[in-house]
Write a protein that holds these residues in place. Structure first.
Motif, mmCIF file in Angstrom:
data_model
loop_
_atom_site.group_PDB
_atom_site.id
_atom_site.type_symbol
_atom_site.label_atom_id
_atom_site.label_comp_id
_atom_site.label_asym_id
_atom_site.label_seq_id
_atom_site.Cartn_x
_atom_site.Cartn_y
_atom_site.Cartn_z
ATOM 1 N N SER A 74 0.822 -1.218 0.000
ATOM 2 C CA SER A 74 0.000 0.000 0.000
ATOM 3 C C SER A 74 0.853 1.263 0.000
ATOM 4 O O SER A 74 0.367 2.341 -0.353
ATOM 5 N N TRP A 75 2.129 1.137 0.347
ATOM 6 C CA TRP A 75 3.006 2.306 0.319
ATOM 7 C C TRP A 75 3.243 2.817 -1.097
ATOM 8 O O TRP A 75 3.632 3.973 -1.290
ATOM 9 N N THR A 76 3.006 1.980 -2.106
ATOM 10 C CA THR A 76 3.128 2.480 -3.475
ATOM 11 C C THR A 76 2.024 3.489 -3.785
ATOM 12 O O THR A 76 2.167 4.311 -4.697
ATOM 13 N N VAL A 77 0.941 3.419 -3.040
ATOM 14 C CA VAL A 77 -0.126 4.424 -3.150
ATOM 15 C C VAL A 77 0.133 5.563 -2.178
ATOM 16 O O VAL A 77 0.095 6.745 -2.535
ATOM 17 N N ALA A 78 0.442 5.206 -0.917
ATOM 18 C CA ALA A 78 0.632 6.221 0.117
ATOM 19 C C ALA A 78 1.808 7.135 -0.190
ATOM 20 O O ALA A 78 1.778 8.331 0.128
ATOM 21 N N ALA A 79 2.865 6.607 -0.818
ATOM 22 C CA ALA A 79 4.022 7.458 -1.152
ATOM 23 C C ALA A 79 3.639 8.516 -2.171
ATOM 24 O O ALA A 79 4.077 9.680 -2.082
ATOM 25 N N ALA A 80 2.829 8.142 -3.153
ATOM 26 C CA ALA A 80 2.398 9.104 -4.173
ATOM 27 C C ALA A 80 1.506 10.178 -3.573
ATOM 28 O O ALA A 80 1.715 11.384 -3.801
ATOM 29 N N THR A 81 0.516 9.773 -2.810
ATOM 30 C CA THR A 81 -0.384 10.766 -2.218
ATOM 31 C C THR A 81 0.334 11.578 -1.142
ATOM 32 O O THR A 81 0.071 12.770 -0.981
ATOM 33 N N GLY A 82 1.251 10.940 -0.408
ATOM 34 C CA GLY A 82 2.023 11.666 0.591
ATOM 35 C C GLY A 82 2.948 12.682 -0.046
ATOM 36 O O GLY A 82 3.097 13.813 0.450
ATOM 37 N N GLY A 83 3.595 12.316 -1.159
ATOM 38 C CA GLY A 83 4.442 13.268 -1.868
ATOM 39 C C GLY A 83 3.647 14.459 -2.357
ATOM 40 O O GLY A 83 4.101 15.614 -2.270
ATOM 41 N N LEU A 84 2.455 14.202 -2.858
ATOM 42 C CA LEU A 84 1.593 15.294 -3.293
ATOM 43 C C LEU A 84 1.226 16.197 -2.114
ATOM 44 O O LEU A 84 1.288 17.424 -2.210
ATOM 45 N N ALA A 85 0.860 15.580 -0.990
ATOM 46 C CA ALA A 85 0.461 16.357 0.184
ATOM 47 C C ALA A 85 1.596 17.258 0.673
ATOM 48 O O ALA A 85 1.369 18.403 1.070
ATOM 49 N N PHE A 87 4.177 18.491 -1.085
ATOM 50 C CA PHE A 87 4.677 19.476 -2.040
ATOM 51 C C PHE A 87 3.607 20.397 -2.602
ATOM 52 O O PHE A 87 3.928 21.323 -3.353
ATOM 53 N N VAL A 88 2.347 20.170 -2.250
ATOM 54 C CA VAL A 88 1.292 20.970 -2.862
ATOM 55 C C VAL A 88 1.386 22.437 -2.447
ATOM 56 O O VAL A 88 1.149 23.342 -3.259
ATOM 57 N N VAL A 129 9.872 4.834 -4.035
ATOM 58 C CA VAL A 129 10.567 6.107 -4.241
ATOM 59 C C VAL A 129 10.074 6.796 -5.518
ATOM 60 O O VAL A 129 9.777 7.999 -5.522
ATOM 61 N N LEU A 130 9.993 6.039 -6.611
ATOM 62 C CA LEU A 130 9.502 6.622 -7.863
ATOM 63 C C LEU A 130 8.090 7.158 -7.710
ATOM 64 O O LEU A 130 7.744 8.234 -8.227
ATOM 65 N N ARG A 131 7.258 6.421 -7.002
ATOM 66 C CA ARG A 131 5.883 6.865 -6.804
ATOM 67 C C ARG A 131 5.831 8.129 -5.948
ATOM 68 O O ARG A 131 4.998 9.011 -6.174
ATOM 69 N N GLY A 132 6.738 8.243 -4.966
ATOM 70 C CA GLY A 132 6.795 9.454 -4.165
ATOM 71 C C GLY A 132 7.175 10.667 -5.001
ATOM 72 O O GLY A 132 6.598 11.755 -4.868
ATOM 73 N N VAL A 133 8.165 10.501 -5.890
ATOM 74 C CA VAL A 133 8.578 11.590 -6.783
ATOM 75 C C VAL A 133 7.431 11.971 -7.721
ATOM 76 O O VAL A 133 7.176 13.156 -7.973
ATOM 77 N N GLN A 134 6.724 10.969 -8.212
ATOM 78 C CA GLN A 134 5.609 11.228 -9.111
ATOM 79 C C GLN A 134 4.512 12.021 -8.405
ATOM 80 O O GLN A 134 3.955 12.980 -8.955
ATOM 81 N N GLY A 135 4.218 11.651 -7.175
ATOM 82 C CA GLY A 135 3.218 12.386 -6.409
ATOM 83 C C GLY A 135 3.635 13.821 -6.150
ATOM 84 O O GLY A 135 2.816 14.751 -6.248
ATOM 85 N N SER A 363 -6.277 26.640 -1.528
ATOM 86 C CA SER A 363 -6.550 25.377 -2.196
ATOM 87 C C SER A 363 -5.457 24.355 -1.894
ATOM 88 O O SER A 363 -5.729 23.168 -1.744
ATOM 89 N N ALA A 364 -4.200 24.831 -1.802
ATOM 90 C CA ALA A 364 -3.092 23.921 -1.517
ATOM 91 C C ALA A 364 -3.233 23.287 -0.135
ATOM 92 O O ALA A 364 -2.973 22.099 0.041
ATOM 93 N N LEU A 365 -3.642 24.077 0.829
ATOM 94 C CA LEU A 365 -3.839 23.521 2.174
ATOM 95 C C LEU A 365 -4.955 22.480 2.167
ATOM 96 O O LEU A 365 -4.855 21.454 2.847
#
Length: 427
Positions: A74-85, A87-88, A129-135, A363-365
């Motif tokens: 599930s970290w392949t999903v959480a890393a992407a959404t976490g990276g987005l959160a 850096f937004v 890691v790649l998914r985190g960068v993508q997010g 909106s970012a928050l």
């Protein structure tokens, strides 16, 4: 300057209660540029959600290849959404300085480039890691898009316009999962995420060609103290705080349910193949409808009434999904999806209307809270599933819905108190 001195007539917009000039050049449904703008941001939403959740329907296959449990996969999903959160907010600051369209274009370019590397990840760690960068790259889309709409679209059309963007999210989430499910069944998860990357490239190119150049953007400052001051102002607003929490809680439900549902449906008593499990995400079409009609829902019930309905619909779907009947489980997913997307569209559009300055940061928050909710939901939902099966995941979701209802009730009470004090303190 008065209307008489300018020669322009004014009227009061029903949605914003602010004077709006009849010569207002902002986009409106039926007007020039509105369809191009809507299609461009719709495609941006498709690309964002297709990339962001490209591994979600594939978690059982990823678990099998790398020999990891549901919580680790599930970290392949959480890393992407976490990276987005994470850096937004910085990305929204860049959009205040360099423009919404510029930042959205750059974000999509980086995200689709990383998307073409994801299929070659040699290990679960590299994939995460790649998914985190993508997010992190995708972080430039959500806040910049809603800020662009708030600046370029007339207030009366804002909820509908944001609803269409959210509808694009639902289509992206649906198509990404359906495509990956069927492709993975024949050729494996690596080929399937590669296909999603190619689809996102096409969406990114079309987005850049279609999106009208901004006409109402004014560049802001990148000075840290200015940014921090804007963030403090938004976090000091009790209505914005409530909206941020509501977005996070709705996404906690959604993230948990759709991260775990593949494990449940591939196991007994259902035993569905990967392609069929991917097709389950066709219920996202319901989200497309509920998000795009959020404006009418608010018009009939008010914002808080719409949130109550969205929360109640989500809770009913969670309870239905507990049954061992596949049709009832599917109906439950339909209700969860409809409730989530309606609630998200209502809350996100309310943020854009409430913020009187620094809309990108406001909106970012919201997006940061929203995707933190996704990361928490996917991780905690998977852990609850490991500990207590689907019942555990549903329990997490119901607690989150209870939080939405509680916050909305407190908001109603605060609004009544503010109304008694007079219009100055009212939201």
């Amino acid at each position: 300057m008065s209307p008489a001195s300018t020669g322009a007539s004014t009227r009061v917009d029903a949605a914003s209660s602010l004077p709006v000039s009849d010569s207002d050049s902002r986009l409106t449904p039926g007007g020039p540029g509105y369809r191009r703008m809507s299609l461009a941001l719709f495609l941006a939403g498709v690309a964002t959600f297709a990339l962001l959740y490209s591994t979600q329907a594939l978690l059982p296959l990823i678990s099998g290849e790398f020999g990891v449990a549901a919580g680790e996969a599930s970290w392949t999903v959480a890393a992407a959404t976490g990276g987005l959160a994470l850096f937004v907010l910085p990305m929204s600051a860049l959009s205040e300085r360099y423009g919404r369209r510029t930042v959205m274009t750059a974000s999509l370019a980086v995200a689709v480039t990383v998307g073409m590397l994801v299929p070659f990840a040699p290990s679960i760690g590299a994939l995460v890691v790649l998914r985190g960068v993508q997010g992190a790259a995708l972080a430039g889309l959500p806040a910049s898009a809603t800020a662009y709409l708030a600046e370029e679209v007339r207030p009366k059309a804002l909820v509908t316009a944001i609803g269409l963007f959210v509808a694009g999210n639902s289509v992206g989430g649906m198509s990404g999962r359906v495509i990956t499910g069927w492709v993975a069944q024949e050729w494996g998860w690596r080929v399937s995420v590669g296909v999603i990357g190619a689809v996102a490239v096409a969406c990114a190119v079309a987005f850049r060609l279609l999106l009208p150049a901004p006409q109402h953007f004014t560049a802001g400052s990148l000075r840290p103290h200015v940014l921090l001051g804007t963030v403090r102002d938004h976090l000091a607003d009790p209505l914005l705080r409530r909206l941020y929490a509501i977005g996070a809680l709705f996404m906690t439900v959604f993230g948990g349910v759709y991260t775990v549902i593949g494990y449940r449906l591939t196991a007994q008593p259902f035993g569905l193949p990967q392609g069929i499990v991917g097709s389950i995400f066709l219920v996202y079409l319901v989200g497309t409808v509920s998000a795009s009609t959020a404006g009418r829902l608010v018009g009939r019930l008010g914002r808080r009434g719409a949130l109550y309905l969205a929360g109640g619909t989500t809770a009913a779907g969670l309870l239905l999904s507990l049954t061992a009947s596949l049709p009832l489980v599917l109906l439950g997913l339909v209700l969860i999806t409809a409730g989530f997307f309606a609630g998200h569209a209502v809350a996100s559009s309310a943020v854009s209307k409430t913020a009187v300055h620094g809309r990108a940061q406001a909106s970012a928050l919201y997006q940061s809270a929203y995707y933190i909710g996704s990361s928490v939901g996917s991780t905690v939902g998977a852990m609850a599933f490991h500990a207590d099966g689907w019942t555990g995941t549903v329990a997490v979701g119901l607690l989150a819905v209870l939080g939405v209802v509680t916050i909305t009730v407190l908001g109603s009470r605060a609004a009544r108190v503010a109304a008694r004090r007079g219009p100055v303190g009212a939201h």
